[in-house]
Design an enzyme around this catalytic site. Structure first.
Site, PDB file in Angstrom:
ATOM      1  N   HIS A 274       0.567  -1.646  -0.177  1.00 58.66           N
ATOM      2  CA  HIS A 274      -0.007   0.293   0.041  1.00 58.66           C
ATOM      3  C   HIS A 274       0.915   1.383   0.035  1.00 58.66           C
ATOM      4  O   HIS A 274       1.928   1.329   0.512  1.00 58.66           O
ATOM      5  CB  HIS A 274      -0.668  -0.211   1.414  1.00 58.66           C
ATOM      6  CG  HIS A 274      -2.329   1.068   0.938  1.00 58.66           C
ATOM      7  ND1 HIS A 274      -1.590   2.290   1.570  1.00 58.66           N
ATOM      8  CD2 HIS A 274      -2.915   1.176   1.236  1.00 58.66           C
ATOM      9  CE1 HIS A 274      -2.836   3.343   1.900  1.00 58.66           C
ATOM     10  NE2 HIS A 274      -3.734   2.152   1.486  1.00 58.66           N
TER      11      HIS A 274
ATOM     12  N   GLN B 119      -4.690  -4.762   6.735  1.00 55.17           N
ATOM     13  CA  GLN B 119      -5.542  -6.194   6.576  1.00 55.17           C
ATOM     14  C   GLN B 119      -4.889  -7.429   7.782  1.00 55.17           C
ATOM     15  O   GLN B 119      -6.042  -8.001   6.261  1.00 55.17           O
ATOM     16  CB  GLN B 119      -5.116  -5.650   5.406  1.00 55.17           C
ATOM     17  CG  GLN B 119      -5.039  -4.789   4.660  1.00 55.17           C
ATOM     18  CD  GLN B 119      -7.058  -3.878   4.202  1.00 55.17           C
ATOM     19  OE1 GLN B 119      -8.152  -5.018   5.075  1.00 55.17           O
ATOM     20  NE2 GLN B 119      -7.275  -2.904   3.989  1.00 55.17           N
TER      21      GLN B 119
ATOM     22  N   ASP C  26       3.585  -4.220   7.787  1.00 56.51           N
ATOM     23  CA  ASP C  26       1.464  -2.824   7.903  1.00 56.51           C
ATOM     24  C   ASP C  26       1.338  -4.145   8.362  1.00 56.51           C
ATOM     25  O   ASP C  26       0.384  -5.035   7.585  1.00 56.51           O
ATOM     26  CB  ASP C  26       1.950  -1.969   6.331  1.00 56.51           C
ATOM     27  CG  ASP C  26       0.457  -1.598   5.744  1.00 56.51           C
ATOM     28  OD1 ASP C  26      -0.559  -2.154   6.733  1.00 56.51           O
ATOM     29  OD2 ASP C  26       0.572  -1.319   5.181  1.00 56.51           O
TER      30      ASP C  26
ATOM     31  N   CYS D 245      -4.842   2.293  -3.394  1.00 55.83           N
ATOM     32  CA  CYS D 245      -3.587   3.156  -3.336  1.00 55.83           C
ATOM     33  C   CYS D 245      -2.347   1.571  -3.848  1.00 55.83           C
ATOM     34  O   CYS D 245      -1.503   1.829  -2.728  1.00 55.83           O
ATOM     35  CB  CYS D 245      -3.494   3.177  -1.409  1.00 55.83           C
ATOM     36  SG  CYS D 245      -4.688   4.310  -1.517  1.00 55.83           S
TER      37      CYS D 245
ATOM     38  N   LYS E 118     -10.538   0.310  11.063  1.00 59.99           N
ATOM     39  CA  LYS E 118     -10.653  -1.175  10.277  1.00 59.99           C
ATOM     40  C   LYS E 118     -11.151  -2.713  10.956  1.00 59.99           C
ATOM     41  O   LYS E 118     -11.146  -3.576   9.791  1.00 59.99           O
ATOM     42  CB  LYS E 118      -9.710  -1.502   9.129  1.00 59.99           C
ATOM     43  CG  LYS E 118      -9.141  -1.031   8.093  1.00 59.99           C
ATOM     44  CD  LYS E 118      -7.702  -0.430   7.283  1.00 59.99           C
ATOM     45  CE  LYS E 118      -7.334   0.221   6.282  1.00 59.99           C
ATOM     46  NZ  LYS E 118      -8.096   0.266   5.121  1.00 59.99           N
TER      47      LYS E 118
HETATM   48  N1  PMP Z   1      -1.364  -0.362   4.414  1.00 60.21           N
HETATM   49  C1  PMP Z   1      -2.156  -1.207   4.063  1.00 60.21           C
HETATM   50  C2  PMP Z   1      -1.934  -2.475   3.562  1.00 60.21           C
HETATM   51  C3  PMP Z   1      -4.030  -0.573   3.942  1.00 60.21           C
HETATM   52  O1  PMP Z   1      -5.156  -1.569   3.544  1.00 60.21           O
HETATM   53  C4  PMP Z   1      -4.465   0.700   4.219  1.00 60.21           C
HETATM   54  C5  PMP Z   1      -6.297   1.403   4.213  1.00 60.21           C
HETATM   55  N2  PMP Z   1      -6.570   0.908   2.660  1.00 60.21           N
HETATM   56  C6  PMP Z   1      -3.137   1.724   4.994  1.00 60.21           C
HETATM   57  C7  PMP Z   1      -2.210   0.563   4.854  1.00 60.21           C
HETATM   58  C8  PMP Z   1      -3.404   2.873   5.017  1.00 60.21           C
HETATM   59  O2  PMP Z   1      -4.236   2.693   6.242  1.00 60.21           O
HETATM   60  P1  PMP Z   1      -5.354   4.497   7.394  1.00 60.21           P
HETATM   61  O3  PMP Z   1      -5.796   5.467   5.929  1.00 60.21           O
HETATM   62  O4  PMP Z   1      -6.201   3.833   7.777  1.00 60.21           O
HETATM   63  O5  PMP Z   1      -3.855   4.389   7.369  1.00 60.21           O
END
Ligand code: PMP
Length: 417
Positions: free
Chosen positions: A131, A211, A208, A374, A234
């Protein structure tokens, strides 16, 4: 379809009854099918009421107050930190820093740890499926210190090429930054093995977990993660509080990321000294209520049991893969086996733009996401600019997958007419 399971199935009906938003219908009386939990989950009544309760009963700024209300808010905030530590099996609550979200957590590591430990010419290893939040902070760091970035490539099946990883490790990277579960390909990465090899090569491991923490049992010690980042929003909690886990010796050796109130020991006009961990990394007024209610969300998930959450999503994903696999012209990103993936299915429908698929699904009151999620490098790897993505959580059921399939078939009828 029969799938072997080791835990009793979830009572999805009872869980759904906890989520007021799922009782809503659109103007055509179609009930809401929410398939975008990878972006943000819905909230159960226990969480919604806890937010209300916090502002009615316990709201005050923390740590500095000498009156009972502030002490109550402080105690509840620190209790939430204990719940977080227990949830991911951190050795100590001091290893859990409240931040806004995964993005802020990774920026904290890249700045506070990275600027002190990554130097000119050093290698930062990421993956091609990251991401942007586990990519851009490393790019900013690399630009500041003159470091290099290389990515572990993704194979056509959507898994990491571990032979290529071994070759990157031979270059002795300073840091390996990897997602636990891909928000786009759905792949569950072998983080424990990746971390073991990274440590042997002398690298620090940043995971990270955005998920993963909401969807499966996470044990940061068993994984061997030096840092582990995730977002409360999430995992049934309000937007506003996320977590950075860091191993205590690493955190204690790090300078602050943000400066201001709450993170200092002594301040003079020209210089300051820093508070102990974790206060050192929580400058200014934190999202106290959101962090406390993250604790409430964790308790809700623990009552269900994270192994059951995982098995439920695996079964739904298996059903989703099978049903979507029957649709001509539809191709799915990532591993074909539900055991190897989280509850996320990204797909391309030949000849129909993902935004059109998502708009037609919206007409069926089925909420999905369309775009690059993203993950532009991963999209590029598969020759795509965007996909449609359906993602599952505790409140989804096979009927939701059926509604998704009906909507996609409708999109095909409209576009192929
Ligand atoms: N890493 C991953 C794998 C994600 O799916 C997301 C959220 N789409 C993020 C980071 C970023 O999360 P946040 O917008 O809550 O900072």
């Amino acid at each position: 379809m029969t799938i072997e399971r080791s835990t009793p199935p979830l009572d999805v009906g009872a869980i759904r009854a906890d989520f007021p938003i799922l009782a809503s219908s659109d103007a055509r009386d179609q009930r809401l099918v929410y398939l975008d939990s990878a972006a943000s989950s819905q909230k159960p009544r226990a969480v919604i009421e806890a937010i209300d309760d916090y502002y009615r009963e316990s709201n005050a700024n923390i740590h500095r107050g000498v009156y009972a209300l502030s002490e109550r808010a402080t105690a509840r905030y620190e209790e939430a930190r204990h719940l977080v530590a227990d949830f991911i099996n951190a050795e100590s609550p001091r290893e859990c820093i409240f931040v806004r979200n995964t993005t802020e957590a990774i920026n904290l590591v890249a700045n506070a740890w990275g600027r002190r430990n990554v130097h000119q010419g050093d290698l930062i290893v990421v993956t091609e499926m990251e991401h942007h939040s586990n990519l851009v902070p490393w790019q900013l760091l690399a630009e500041q210190v003159g470091a290099r970035i290389e990515a572990i490539p993704v194979t056509p099946d959507g898994v990491l090429d571990l032979d290529a990883y071994a070759r990157l490790l031979a270059q002795e990277p300073k840091v390996v930054a990897v997602g636990h579960v891909s928000n786009s390909a759905g792949t569950i990465n072998p983080v424990a093995e990746i971390a073991r090899q990274a440590k042997a090569a002398g690298a620090v491991v940043v995971v990270d977990g955005a998920q993963a923490a909401p969807h499966l049992a996470v044990d940061v010690q068993a994984l061997g993660a030096d840092f582990y980042a995730f977002s409360g929003h999430k995992m049934l909690a309000p937007m506003g509080a996320g977590v950075l886990y860091g191993r205590l010796p690493l955190l204690e050796a790090m300078p602050p990321f943000l400066g201001g109130g709450g993170m200092i020991r002594k301040v003079e006009i020209g210089r300051s000294t820093w508070a102990d961990v974790p206060a050192r990394f929580e400058a200014g007024t934190p999202a106290v209520g959101d962090a406390i209610v993250l604790g409430v969300a964790i308790e809700y998930l623990k009552r269900i049991g994270m192994d059951r959450v995982r098995e439920h999503e695996r079964d739904l994903t298996a059903y989703g893969l099978a049903r979507l696999g029957e649709i001509a012209g539809l191709s799915i990103l990532g591993p074909r086996n539900a055991d190897a993936r989280g509850g996320v299915i990204s797909f391309d429908v030949a000849g129909i733009h993902p935004h059109d698929v998502a708009a037609i699904l919206d007409g069926h009151n089925v909420a999905v996401r369309a775009g690059h999620h993203c993950c532009q490098p991963l999209m590029r790897r598969f020759g795509l600019t965007a996909t449609t993505r359906a993602s599952f959580y505790v409140y989804n059921e096979p009927d939701d997958v059926d509604r998704l399939v009906e909507g996609i078939l409708d999109a095909k009828r409209i576009f192929e007419a």
